[in-house]
Design a protein around this motif. Structure first.
Motif, PDB file in Angstrom:
ATOM      1  N   GLN A  93      33.379  39.778  48.667  1.00  0.00           N
ATOM      2  CA  GLN A  93      33.937  41.123  48.660  1.00  0.00           C
ATOM      3  C   GLN A  93      32.947  42.102  48.032  1.00  0.00           C
ATOM      4  O   GLN A  93      32.555  41.952  46.882  1.00  0.00           O
ATOM      5  CB  GLN A  93      35.263  41.140  47.885  1.00  0.00           C
ATOM      6  CG  GLN A  93      35.963  42.471  47.841  1.00  0.00           C
ATOM      7  CD  GLN A  93      36.461  42.938  49.212  1.00  0.00           C
ATOM      8  OE1 GLN A  93      36.671  42.118  50.106  1.00  0.00           O
ATOM      9  NE2 GLN A  93      36.659  44.233  49.375  1.00  0.00           N
ATOM     10  N   GLN A  94      32.559  43.123  48.805  1.00  0.00           N
ATOM     11  CA  GLN A  94      31.572  44.096  48.331  1.00  0.00           C
ATOM     12  C   GLN A  94      32.206  45.276  47.613  1.00  0.00           C
ATOM     13  O   GLN A  94      31.633  45.817  46.665  1.00  0.00           O
ATOM     14  CB  GLN A  94      30.739  44.599  49.511  1.00  0.00           C
ATOM     15  CG  GLN A  94      29.622  45.554  49.110  1.00  0.00           C
ATOM     16  CD  GLN A  94      28.770  45.975  50.290  1.00  0.00           C
ATOM     17  OE1 GLN A  94      29.250  46.017  51.428  1.00  0.00           O
ATOM     18  NE2 GLN A  94      27.520  46.287  50.047  1.00  0.00           N
ATOM     19  N   THR A  95      33.393  45.702  48.047  1.00  0.00           N
ATOM     20  CA  THR A  95      34.031  46.894  47.483  1.00  0.00           C
ATOM     21  C   THR A  95      35.313  46.526  46.746  1.00  0.00           C
ATOM     22  O   THR A  95      35.915  45.485  47.007  1.00  0.00           O
ATOM     23  CB  THR A  95      34.372  47.906  48.593  1.00  0.00           C
ATOM     24  OG1 THR A  95      35.226  47.267  49.555  1.00  0.00           O
ATOM     25  CG2 THR A  95      33.105  48.384  49.289  1.00  0.00           C
ATOM     26  N   ILE A  96      35.714  47.391  45.844  1.00  0.00           N
ATOM     27  CA  ILE A  96      36.965  47.190  45.119  1.00  0.00           C
ATOM     28  C   ILE A  96      38.126  47.422  46.077  1.00  0.00           C
ATOM     29  O   ILE A  96      38.164  48.411  46.794  1.00  0.00           O
ATOM     30  CB  ILE A  96      37.047  48.140  43.910  1.00  0.00           C
ATOM     31  CG1 ILE A  96      35.988  47.750  42.876  1.00  0.00           C
ATOM     32  CG2 ILE A  96      38.430  48.119  43.293  1.00  0.00           C
ATOM     33  CD1 ILE A  96      35.867  48.710  41.723  1.00  0.00           C
ATOM     34  N   ASP A 141      28.709  46.923  42.606  1.00  0.00           N
ATOM     35  CA  ASP A 141      28.052  47.400  41.381  1.00  0.00           C
ATOM     36  C   ASP A 141      29.046  47.867  40.324  1.00  0.00           C
ATOM     37  O   ASP A 141      28.728  47.894  39.137  1.00  0.00           O
ATOM     38  CB  ASP A 141      27.052  48.517  41.714  1.00  0.00           C
ATOM     39  CG  ASP A 141      27.708  49.704  42.417  1.00  0.00           C
ATOM     40  OD1 ASP A 141      28.828  49.530  42.934  1.00  0.00           O
ATOM     41  OD2 ASP A 141      27.098  50.780  42.455  1.00  0.00           O
ATOM     42  N   LYS A 142      30.246  48.246  40.720  1.00  0.00           N
ATOM     43  CA  LYS A 142      31.253  48.701  39.758  1.00  0.00           C
ATOM     44  C   LYS A 142      31.991  47.505  39.162  1.00  0.00           C
ATOM     45  O   LYS A 142      32.027  46.435  39.736  1.00  0.00           O
ATOM     46  CB  LYS A 142      32.251  49.655  40.420  1.00  0.00           C
ATOM     47  CG  LYS A 142      31.638  50.951  40.926  1.00  0.00           C
ATOM     48  CD  LYS A 142      32.701  51.843  41.541  1.00  0.00           C
ATOM     49  CE  LYS A 142      32.121  53.183  41.973  1.00  0.00           C
ATOM     50  NZ  LYS A 142      31.076  53.060  42.999  1.00  0.00           N
ATOM     51  N   LYS A 143      32.587  47.717  38.000  1.00  0.00           N
ATOM     52  CA  LYS A 143      33.351  46.670  37.339  1.00  0.00           C
ATOM     53  C   LYS A 143      34.685  46.483  38.072  1.00  0.00           C
ATOM     54  O   LYS A 143      35.360  47.452  38.411  1.00  0.00           O
ATOM     55  CB  LYS A 143      33.614  47.073  35.886  1.00  0.00           C
ATOM     56  CG  LYS A 143      34.379  46.060  35.059  1.00  0.00           C
ATOM     57  CD  LYS A 143      33.492  44.916  34.644  1.00  0.00           C
ATOM     58  CE  LYS A 143      34.221  44.000  33.670  1.00  0.00           C
ATOM     59  NZ  LYS A 143      33.415  42.819  33.329  1.00  0.00           N
ATOM     60  N   TRP A 144      35.054  45.215  38.326  1.00  0.00           N
ATOM     61  CA  TRP A 144      36.340  44.947  38.974  1.00  0.00           C
ATOM     62  C   TRP A 144      37.461  45.166  37.967  1.00  0.00           C
ATOM     63  O   TRP A 144      37.607  44.416  37.010  1.00  0.00           O
ATOM     64  CB  TRP A 144      36.400  43.515  39.506  1.00  0.00           C
ATOM     65  CG  TRP A 144      37.687  43.234  40.237  1.00  0.00           C
ATOM     66  CD1 TRP A 144      38.873  42.849  39.682  1.00  0.00           C
ATOM     67  CD2 TRP A 144      37.925  43.364  41.645  1.00  0.00           C
ATOM     68  NE1 TRP A 144      39.840  42.730  40.658  1.00  0.00           N
ATOM     69  CE2 TRP A 144      39.284  43.031  41.867  1.00  0.00           C
ATOM     70  CE3 TRP A 144      37.131  43.716  42.732  1.00  0.00           C
ATOM     71  CZ2 TRP A 144      39.850  43.038  43.145  1.00  0.00           C
ATOM     72  CZ3 TRP A 144      37.697  43.716  43.987  1.00  0.00           C
ATOM     73  CH2 TRP A 144      39.029  43.385  44.191  1.00  0.00           C
TER      74      TRP A 144
END
Length: 311
Positions: A93-96, A141-144
Motif C-alpha cells: 500500500q503506497q497511500t494512506i 512517506d507519511k506516518k500511518w
C-alpha cells in the motif's frame, strides 16, 4: 556493509508491481512475515510455502440474486504447517487509506467464499476452511495514523462495544519495521534503505558504506518515486550499487524538477501563455540549459528568445 549480489533485475518501475515481484520469492516472503507477525521468530520456512491463486473473484449467492465480486490480491501464499495449512496474504500500500481494514475484510471474505464454492455441495457439511491472515505493508512517506481495525471507524454504543465482530488489519508501516528482526539480506537492504531515505538528513557521508544489489536499488528507487534512476540503474554493468549514488541522483532530480517548476511559473507570468513545445523542452533540459534560461529570462522579449537556447 552488505555486499550480497543477485542477478535478476526488475523491469517494472511502478511500486506495487515491483514490490509484488520482490516478495513473491518465497525466501523473502517468509522472512518478512516472520518479522511482521512473529517478531523475527522463524515460523515460516520457504520450503513450506506455495503460491496461492491471487485472483480474488467470486460469486455470492443470495436467494434469487447472484452478486459477483472481483478483486486481485498482491500475493497470497499457502503455508503447509505440520498440523494444518494456513493462507497468508500480503498487500502493498503506497497511500494512506481510511478504508484499509474494510478492504482486508472484503479480501478475506472472498477467499473464504472461494474455498466454500470449491467444495462439492454434498460435502459442505464437513467443510473446514483454511484460515486466512492478510498483512499490509504500507511504504508511503507519511506516518500511518489511520485505523488498524474495522471498529475504529465505528461509533458503537458502549453496551454493544464488546459484541460487535471486529476485523484487525495487520497493517505495518515500513518506517517502523525493526530490521534487526529480519534475516534475509535483500529484505534488510531494501527496508533499511527506504527507512534511511525517509529519515535522511541529506548527509551523503552517512550512506557511504551502504552497498546494495542492483535489484534492490531498483526496488528502493521505485518505492521512493525515483523511476528514472531505477531505469538507469538497470543499464549499469555493476551488480553492486553504492547507496550514495541513489540519494545523490534523487536530490539532483528533485532540484531539477523544482527549478523547472519555478522557471515555468516565471515564464507564464512574463508571457502569459507558453507553448507545449517550450514546456517539453524545459522538462527535458540539461542543468546547463536551465542555467542559461535563468540568465536569459529577465531580458527575454518573446518565447522565441528562450527557445533559441535549445536550438
Amino acid at each position: 556493509m552488505y555486499t550480497v549480489t543477485h542477478h535478476n533485475v526488475l523491469s517494472d518501475t511502478t511500486p506495487d508491481p515491483t514490490l509484488k515481484d520482490f516478495f513473491k520469492r518465497k525466501d523473502r516472503f517468509a522472512d518478512l512475515i516472520n518479522c511482521l507477525l512473529f517478531h523475527g521468530q522463524t515460523i515460516l520456512y520457504n520450503e513450506n510455502l506455495s503460491l496461492y491463486d491471487s485472483n480474488s473473484s467470486t460469486v455470492f449467492h443470495h436467494k434469487a440474486m447472484n452478486i459477483s465480486v472481483s478483486k486481485a490480491r498482491d500475493i497470497i501464499m499457502r503455508v503447509n504447517h505440520t498440523d494444518a495449512p494456513i493462507l497468508i496474504g500480503l498487500e502493498n500500500q503506497q497511500t494512506i487509506d481510511y478504508t484499509m481494514p474494510f478492504r482486508i475484510l472484503v479480501y478475506d471474505t472472498i477467499t473464504y467464499n472461494q474455498q466454500f464454492h470449491m467444495v462439492n455441495i454434498t460435502s459442505r457439511k464437513s467443510f473446514y476452511p483454511i484460515p486466512v491472515v492478510t498483512c499490509v505493508l504500507y511504504y508511503g512517506d507519511k506516518k500511518w495514523r489511520q485505523p488498524y481495525s474495522l471498529t475504529e471507524r465505528m461509533v458503537i454504543p458502549y453496551i454493544y462495544k464488546y459484541l460487535i465482530n471486529d476485523w484487525y488489519g495487520h497493517i505495518y508501516d515500513i518506517k517502523d519495521i525493526d530490521v534487526s528482526q529480519l534475516n534475509h539480506p535483500d529484505n534488510i537492504m531494501m527496508i533499511e534503505a527506504v527507512q534511511k531515505f525517509y529519515q535522511w538528513d541529506r548527509n551523503l557521508e552517512s550512506l557511504r558504506d551502504m552497498i546494495l544489489t542492483k535489484e534492490v536499488v531498483v526496488v528502493v528507487a521505485t518505492v521512493i518515486g525515483n523511476k528514472k534512476f531505477g531505469i538507469k540503474i538497470q543499464k549499469e554493468e555493476s551488480e553492486e550499487i553504492n547507496m550514495c549514488a541513489v540519494f545523490d541522483e534523487y536530490v539532483k532530480e528533485r532540484e531539477m524538477k523544482g527549478k523547472v517548476s519555478l522557471l515555468l511559473t516565471l515564464l507564464k507570468s512574463k508571457f502569459g501563455v507558453i507553448s507545449d513545445e517550450l514546456i517539453m523542452k524545459l522538462e527535458n533540459s540539461t542543468t546547463d540549459e536551465l542555467n542559461q534560461v535563468t540568465l536569459t529570462i529577465l531580458n527575454a522579449r518573446t518565447e522565441e528568445d528562450i527557445m533559441n537556447i535549445f536550438n
